[in-house]
Motif scaffolding. Structure first.
Motif, mmCIF file in Angstrom:
data_model
loop_
_atom_site.group_PDB
_atom_site.id
_atom_site.type_symbol
_atom_site.label_atom_id
_atom_site.label_comp_id
_atom_site.label_asym_id
_atom_site.label_seq_id
_atom_site.Cartn_x
_atom_site.Cartn_y
_atom_site.Cartn_z
ATOM 1 N N GLU A 140 17.588 3.765 -5.083
ATOM 2 C CA GLU A 140 18.548 2.663 -5.233
ATOM 3 C C GLU A 140 18.563 1.776 -4.001
ATOM 4 N N VAL A 141 18.680 2.397 -2.848
ATOM 5 C CA VAL A 141 18.779 1.651 -1.586
ATOM 6 C C VAL A 141 17.498 0.867 -1.312
ATOM 7 N N ALA A 142 16.355 1.471 -1.631
ATOM 8 C CA ALA A 142 15.067 0.818 -1.377
ATOM 9 C C ALA A 142 14.693 -0.175 -2.469
ATOM 10 N N GLY A 143 15.425 -0.146 -3.580
ATOM 11 C CA GLY A 143 15.130 -1.066 -4.667
ATOM 12 C C GLY A 143 13.856 -0.717 -5.419
ATOM 13 N N ARG A 173 6.315 4.221 4.586
ATOM 14 C CA ARG A 173 7.027 3.787 5.799
ATOM 15 C C ARG A 173 8.349 3.100 5.426
ATOM 16 N N GLN A 174 8.316 2.265 4.396
ATOM 17 C CA GLN A 174 9.525 1.580 3.946
ATOM 18 C C GLN A 174 10.574 2.588 3.468
ATOM 19 N N LEU A 175 10.157 3.574 2.704
ATOM 20 C CA LEU A 175 11.088 4.587 2.216
ATOM 21 C C LEU A 175 11.678 5.404 3.364
ATOM 22 N N SER A 202 0.837 -1.197 0.000
ATOM 23 C CA SER A 202 0.000 0.000 0.000
ATOM 24 C C SER A 202 0.876 1.253 0.000
ATOM 25 N N ARG A 203 0.283 2.365 -0.321
ATOM 26 C CA ARG A 203 1.024 3.635 -0.340
ATOM 27 C C ARG A 203 1.615 3.933 1.034
ATOM 28 N N THR A 247 11.892 2.381 -8.178
ATOM 29 C CA THR A 247 12.199 3.346 -9.230
ATOM 30 C C THR A 247 12.233 4.769 -8.674
ATOM 31 N N LYS A 248 13.009 5.585 -9.354
ATOM 32 C CA LYS A 248 13.126 6.982 -8.947
ATOM 33 C C LYS A 248 11.766 7.699 -8.984
ATOM 34 N N PRO A 249 10.929 7.480 -10.025
ATOM 35 C CA PRO A 249 9.622 8.144 -10.029
ATOM 36 C C PRO A 249 8.757 7.785 -8.813
ATOM 37 N N LEU A 250 8.878 6.570 -8.328
ATOM 38 C CA LEU A 250 8.098 6.180 -7.158
ATOM 39 C C LEU A 250 8.522 6.996 -5.934
ATOM 40 N N VAL A 251 9.824 7.191 -5.760
ATOM 41 C CA VAL A 251 10.322 7.996 -4.630
ATOM 42 C C VAL A 251 9.844 9.431 -4.785
ATOM 43 N N TYR A 252 9.937 9.977 -6.005
ATOM 44 C CA TYR A 252 9.494 11.350 -6.250
ATOM 45 C C TYR A 252 7.992 11.495 -6.013
ATOM 46 N N ASP A 253 7.230 10.454 -6.250
ATOM 47 C CA ASP A 253 5.792 10.476 -6.000
ATOM 48 C C ASP A 253 5.490 10.642 -4.514
#
Length: 191
Positions: free
Chosen positions: A33-36, A8-10, A2-3, A38-44
């Motif tokens: 990279e560390v979380a495995g 929480r994982q990030l 879930s989002r 994609t970059k767009p997901l982190v930016y989201d």
């Protein structure tokens, strides 16, 4: 996932990255990279590094306030008990988060947006302290200067304990004594 779980994982990966590589290494790309993921997901989730740092600090601050509020409600309503609770909650939260919180706090000074967030969180903490300690301050209200002195001491002692310079018990004891002294002085000031 879930989002909320991904968020929480990030956040967990961000704290680990800071702990292992330092705050300067924390970028959204590196976090991906560390979380495995994609970059767009982190930016989201965070949009900017500033947004990520703000999220980390807010989570830390909410935990600190929550611990303090719970302990104040459960504690004895006398000055030494309240001072001890405030000191233990502040020092304990810094130690629980580890040395990496000092890096996040330092990064907060780097941008006006993050500095404003830090000041907002400090104002909330000081107001909680004012409410908890005012019954013991006599007729004169606790001053902002006195509350700032308590906050400064809390930060310095907690960071010293996190670095291993002093023990957590020493930090808590010194901070609670300082809080009692500031509050007692307000109650005994002569106009």
């Amino acid at each position: 996932m879930s989002r909320a779980e991904r968020h929480r994982q990030l956040m967990e990966h961000a704290w680990r990255l800071i702990r292992e590589e330092g705050t300067d290494a924390l970028t959204l790309a590196r976090l991906g990279e560390v979380a495995g993921v994609t970059k767009p997901l982190v930016y989201d989730h965070f949009e900017t590094r500033t947004g990520l740092l703000a999220s980390l600090y807010r989570k830390y601050d909410l935990r600190q306030i929550s611990l303090m509020d719970e302990a104040l409600q459960a504690g004895t309503p006398d000055l030494l008990s309240r001072a001890t609770v405030i000191a233990a909650a502040y020092v304990g939260c810094v130690l629980e988060q580890g040395r990496e919180i000092s890096g996040v706090i330092a990064a907060l000074a780097g941008s006006p947006e993050l500095e404003a967030l830090r000041w907002e969180c400090e104002a909330i903490f000081m107001e909680r302290c004012r409410i908890a300690l005012s019954p013991f301050a006599g007729e004169r209200p606790l001053s902002t200067a006195g509350l700032r002195a308590m906050l400064g001491a809390a930060e310095a002692l907690s960071c010293a304990a996190a670095r291993g310079e002093i023990s957590a018990a020493e930090a808590e004891e010194e901070l609670s004594g300082m809080i009692v002294a500031v509050v007692s002085r307000r109650g005994s000031d002569v106009r």
